[in-house]
Structures are given as structure tokens and as C-alpha cells.
Write a protein that holds these residues in place. Structure first.
Motif, short mmCIF file in Angstrom:
data_model
loop_
_atom_site.label_atom_id
_atom_site.label_comp_id
_atom_site.label_asym_id
_atom_site.label_seq_id
_atom_site.Cartn_x
_atom_site.Cartn_y
_atom_site.Cartn_z
N ALA A 60 0.82 -1.21 0.00
CA ALA A 60 0.00 0.00 0.00
C ALA A 60 0.86 1.26 0.00
O ALA A 60 0.55 2.25 -0.69
CB ALA A 60 -0.93 0.00 1.22
N THR A 222 -5.02 -1.27 4.34
CA THR A 222 -5.58 0.01 4.75
C THR A 222 -4.66 0.72 5.74
O THR A 222 -4.46 1.94 5.67
CB THR A 222 -6.96 -0.20 5.39
N TYR A 343 -10.54 2.84 -7.59
CA TYR A 343 -9.69 2.59 -6.44
C TYR A 343 -8.37 3.37 -6.51
O TYR A 343 -7.90 3.93 -5.52
CB TYR A 343 -9.40 1.10 -6.32
N ALA A 365 -8.13 7.09 3.25
CA ALA A 365 -7.54 5.91 3.88
C ALA A 365 -8.46 5.36 4.96
O ALA A 365 -8.63 4.14 5.10
CB ALA A 365 -6.17 6.25 4.45
N GLU A 368 -11.30 3.09 3.95
CA GLU A 368 -11.03 1.68 3.72
C GLU A 368 -11.26 0.84 4.97
O GLU A 368 -11.51 -0.37 4.87
CB GLU A 368 -9.59 1.50 3.23
N LEU A 369 -11.15 1.45 6.14
CA LEU A 369 -11.34 0.70 7.38
C LEU A 369 -12.76 0.16 7.52
O LEU A 369 -12.94 -1.04 7.73
CB LEU A 369 -10.96 1.56 8.59
N SER A 371 -14.83 -0.20 5.15
CA SER A 371 -15.01 -1.08 4.00
C SER A 371 -14.51 -2.49 4.31
O SER A 371 -15.21 -3.49 4.07
CB SER A 371 -14.25 -0.52 2.79
N THR A 372 -13.29 -2.56 4.87
CA THR A 372 -12.73 -3.86 5.23
C THR A 372 -13.53 -4.51 6.36
O THR A 372 -13.76 -5.73 6.36
CB THR A 372 -11.26 -3.70 5.66
N CYS A 425 -13.79 0.32 -2.71
CA CYS A 425 -12.92 -0.53 -1.87
C CYS A 425 -13.61 -1.83 -1.49
O CYS A 425 -13.01 -2.92 -1.53
CB CYS A 425 -12.51 0.23 -0.61
N ASP A 429 -12.56 -5.74 -2.44
CA ASP A 429 -12.40 -6.82 -1.46
C ASP A 429 -13.22 -8.04 -1.85
O ASP A 429 -12.73 -9.18 -1.83
CB ASP A 429 -12.83 -6.33 -0.07
#
Length: 524
Positions: A60, A222, A343, A365, A368-369, A371-372, A425, A429
Motif C-alpha cells: 500500500a 488500509t 480505487y 484511507a 477503507e477501514l 469497508s474492510t 474498496c 475486497d
């Protein structure tokens, strides 16, 4: 009176014939034995998954580092009373170079150090595009090595080593051309890092934990992305070379850990005929209670298991020759291209919006948290097809909405951009987990790499599109293009079968039999 002997002999013969058939029918397959050995998620598997997934952190950093090293630094007029200078937003419109100056030292960015502020869009976007071209070519050339000659672990080690060493050498660049060449090599090296890390971590655990372990890599990616604005903010005014040192040096240390501590995939080792190594790998990662089970692998089962004789070209050939495999590969690659535009393009394009660069990149950034997290919590319950279609459509709609004009819409641009990036994102995944389940072990890494190259291919166009949009003054037009592309490409998910809750196949024939059964059920 009839002689009973023939009947007895026939009965005995039938009995002797049926018994082996019965044993053969109930004999456990190698796949089931591996799954049983690794179904209980132990500490050894957790440590292996974390160590392998740590590669995403450095991946990343090198992917998004150009956002800060290649950025146009802020500038101001020397004379605050100069009305003409203060009315100009483009420094290139000022004929007198002595009427303005950079707010930071020249070495803070490659743009100010090498005087690229007035260069054409192709030159300004060259380093970022070179990196993505390196990713594309590296993925195509290195993709099959993890399935054939090197394996997952060695490919991961080699990729990380090339990426980190070339990144460290970047600090010695003296012009944009040398810098772009080294960025190309860095991209070439990192091309297979994410693929190898995801495939290896998934093959080191049972199917119950497969999706969750894949999410560990996305979460660490991330964190790597999130570390960049923090490092860049702490080094404001310092040379852009400092960023490369901060990110490359730890990556070299990580390569040493991979070489000595990471286990090779037992599935790949079995497929290559390296049975003793596969057994040792299983014993190292399997929970203590499964030791007796790993010792019970039958030589008959191993001998019946087909050895993977694929060379560096056979994996791609197998994907192209099988109609079902080619159809799946084309669909996931087209989806990957659209997802890659969003992305990689969104973080590069936010520099054209009227917001603080450090704040907006941090927000991206941070997007993305969740999202994950959403994918991690729901991957076991989400249907791959419907969820992928939903998130690509959502990302496309909100990305297109970014181009709407008006004072209200301009204030909402950051919200629309963040929702679109979050959806992109999440779609990425799900796509990677989906691809991992669509292809068998013998070609899995190759297929995954091809999909990631399609994602990167979308990223190749992003820097040029963003640079052109910024130069023409219509800074948000790129978001409209991103939205249309991901929305249209997402529709190809309808060509793919659902894979949630299914077993991982190891050979092309095994996957083909599953495909034939699925087609038969559809026809019935």
C-alpha cells in the motif's frame, strides 16, 4: 439338483468386487484431509496469516506514495500587494518567476525540485503511470511463477525484495526520467505481492476461515495506506526522498522474516509432488489436535492425486483453453478494470478538489477501514454476485454525482467522493475473494494475478486522466469517467456463478466437473 458352486463362486466374486468399490467410494480425498487438518483455526495459522498479510502494508505504501512525492506544492506571491499575482491560480500564467515562491523548500516534491509545474500532463503523470505499467507487465510475466516454478512463498519473497530495493534506490534519482524508470521497476516487483499474500494465506487455513483471513490482508493494506499521510505530515518540508527511505527500509527487513518464518502452501506442494514438504508444512501450521490426522494421509490417496506439471505458460494456456475458465477470467478482469479506475483514481483525483491534501487523503484511507470491516463481518453471509453488483453500482452513481455543479453540490463533493471510494474498496475486497473461489489451486495464483493486473490497468489511465482534468481546469470531470466505467463493468458479474460456501477445487478437471453439475442443475 443344481450345483450350488457357481452360485457360491458368483456370490464370492460379487462380494470381493463390491468391497473394494465400497472402500474406494468412501476413501477420503486429499482435499477433505487437508480441510480436516486445518479446520480448527490455531495460533500457528493465525501467526502465519498475519505474517503473510503484512506484505500488504508495504504494498500500500508504494502504491500511493506518489500522492505526496509527486504533488504540486503550495506557493504564494512574494508581494502580498500584487493584485495580479494574487488573482492567478495557475503559477504557469505568471511570466515573472520572481513574483512567486514555493512555501516549502524545493526538494519537498519532485515537481518543485525538477521544475515540472509547467510541464505537460504526460510528463507530470509519467512517474505514476510508469509505476502502474510496471505493475501490469510484472503481473503478466510473473503471474504463473507462483503456480509453477517458485511457489507462493518464494514469489512473495522475491516480489517484496525487488519492490523494496528499487524503492530504496529511488532516492538517488536526479531527474524525472530516472525516477520514472525506478518507479517502473518498483511496480514490476510489487505486481504479485497482494496476489501471493492473499492466495497463500487462504491456502493455509480451512474454508471456514478463508474469507476472514483474506480480510486481514485488506485491513493491513488500509493501515499501510493510512500510514502515508502520517509519515508525510511529520516530514513536511523535508525531501521527498525521506518518504522512500521510511517505507523501503522496513520492507527489506520484512523480506528476511518471510524467507525464514513463512510456510509454503501445502496444497501447492502436494500438487507439485513434493509430498514430504507438504506434510511438514501441514504439521507446522495444523493445530496440535490434528497431528494424528496429518500422519494418516494414505499413500494411495497421494498417488492418486494428480501432480501439477504446469510450466510458466501452461497455467495461462489452461485458463484460455477451457471455455468456462476463459468466460470467468474475462468477466472478473473487466470488473477489475472498472474497480481499478475508482480505487486508484480517486486518491489521485482528490488533489484537484478544493480541500487540504493531508486531510482528504487521510479520510480516503480511513474509508477503507469500514469497508474492510463490513466485508470481514459479512463475507460469510454475502452472496458474491449480488453484493459485487450492488457496490459497483453504488460507487458509479456517487462518483458521477461528484460532477454536478452548484454551490450545494460543491460542498457535498467530499461526501460523495468518500462514499464512492468506500463502495469501490468494498467491491475490490469482494472481487478478490470471489476470484479466489472461482479458480482451482493449479491456476489460482495466475487467475488472481490476471485480475489484479486488470485492476492496475484501470489505474494506468487514472494519473493521465487526473492530470488532464487538473490542467484543463475541469477538475471533477475525471470522477464522471470513473463512475461510468465502474458502473458498466460491474454488470459483467451476471456472467459468473455464485461461490459462497463452496469448497476450493485443486485441479481444472475437478472444477470443470463442478461446472458441468451446475449447468445440469440449471437445465433441469
Amino acid at each position: 439338483m443344481a450345483d450350488p458352486t457357481p452360485l457360491l463362486s458368483q456370490s464370492a466374486t460379487a462380494s470381493s468386487d463390491q468391497e473394494p468399490l465400497k472402500l474406494k467410494k468412501h476413501y477420503p480425498s486429499l482435499d477433505s484431509m487437508i480441510e480436516q487438518s486445518m479446520k480448527d483455526f490455531g495460533w500457528a495459522q493465525l501467526m502465519q496469516a498475519l505474517l503473510v498479510s503484512l506484505a500488504w502494508f508495504f504494498d500500500a505504501q508504494q502504491t500511493f506514495i506518489s500522492i505526496f512525492t509527486d504533488a504540486l506544492p503550495p506557493w504564494h506571491c512574494v508581494n502580498l500587494d500584487d493584485q495580479y499575482c494574487n488573482s492567478i491560480s495557475d503559477v504557469c500564467l505568471l511570466a515573472n518567476s520572481s513574483s512567486w515562491q514555493w512555501e516549502y523548500p524545493k526538494h519537498a516534491s519532485i515537481v518543485s525540485e525538477w521544475g515540472l509545474q509547467c510541464a505537460n500532463s504526460a510528463i507530470k503523470g509519467l512517474p505514476a503511470s510508469s509505476f502502474f505499467m510496471g505493475c501490469l507487465i510484472g503481473g503478466l510475466l510473473l503471474a504463473t511463477l507462483a503456480d509453477s516454478l517458485l511457489g507462493r512463498k518464494n514469489m512473495l519473497f522475491l516480489s517484496c525484495l525487488v519492490m523494496s530495493c528499487s524503492s530504496l534506490l529511488t532516492v538517488f534519482s536526479t531527474n524525472v526520467w530516472i525516477y520514472s524508470c525506478l518507479r517502473f521497476v518498483t511496480g514490476f516487483g510489487r505486481a504479485t505481492i497482494g496476489t501471493c499474500a492473499l492466495v497463500l494465506s487462504a491456502e493455509l487455513v480451512g474454508k471456514k476461515c478463508r474469507g476472514s483471513v483474506g480480510m486481514i490482508g485488506f485491513f493491513i493494506f488500509t493501515l499501510g495506506f493510512l500510514s502515508l499521510p502520517a509519515i508525510a505530515y511529520l516530514n513536511q518540508g523535508s525531501s521527498w526522498r525521506i518518504l522512500y527511505i521510511w517505507t523501503a527500509a522496513p520492507a527489506i527487513g520484512y523480506c528476511v522474516l518471510v524467507h525464514f518464518l513463512v510456510c509454503e502452501s501445502p496444497r501447492w506442494l502436494f500438487g507439485m509432488g513434493r509430498r514430504e514438504e507438504a506434510m511438514e508444512s501441514l504439521k507446522r501450521i495444523a493445530p496440535p489436535g490434528a497431528s494424528a490426522l496429518t500422519n494418516g494421509f494414505s499413500s494411495v490417496s497421494l498417488n492418486e492425486y494428480p501432480i501439477n506439471n504446469m510450466d510458466i505458460f501452461s497455467a495461462i494456456k489452461a485458463l484460455l483453453e477451457k471455455r468456462w475458465a476463459f468466460r470467468r477470467l474475462c468477466a472478473v478482469m473487466l470488473i477489475g478494470f472498472g474497480v481499478g479506475m475508482v480505487y486508484y483514481g480517486m486518491p489521485l483525483g482528490v488533489g484537484n478538489l478544493d480541500f487540504n491534501l493531508y486531510s482528504i487523503i487521510t479520510l480516503n484511507a480511513l474509508a477503507e477501514l469500514p469497508s474492510t470491516l463490513v466485508t470481514f463481518l459479512l463475507i460469510g453471509k454475502l452472496n458474491r454476485r449480488s453484493s459485487l453488483l450492488f457496490f459497483t453500482t453504488l460507487s458509479g452513481v456517487f462518483s458521477v454525482m461528484c460532477i454536478l455543479e452548484g454551490q450545494v453540490w460543491q460542498k457535498l463533493q467530499i461526501v460523495l467522493e468518500l462514499v464512492s471510494f468506500f463502495s469501490g474498496c468494498t467491491a475490490l475486497d469482494v472481487l478478490l475473494i470471489f476470484t479466489l473461489e472461482l479458480f482451482p489451486t493449479s491456476v489460482r495464483n495466475t487467475a488472481m494475478s490476471m485480475v489484479r493486473q486488470a485492476v492496475v490497468f484501470g489505474g494506468v489511465f487514472s494519473p493521465l486522466l487526473v492530470a488532464v482534468a487538473g490542467r484543463t481546469g475541469d477538475s471533477v470531470v475525471s470522477f464522471g469517467v470513473f463512475g461510468l466505467v465502474i458502473g458498466c463493468c460491474g454488470l459483467f458479474v451476471m456472467c459468473l456463478p455464485e461461490t459462497r460456501g463452496g469448497n476450493l477445487c485443486d485441479t481444472m478437471d475437478e472444477e470443470e466437473r463442478k461446472e458441468d453439475k451446475r449447468d445440469h442443475r440449471v437445465l433441469c
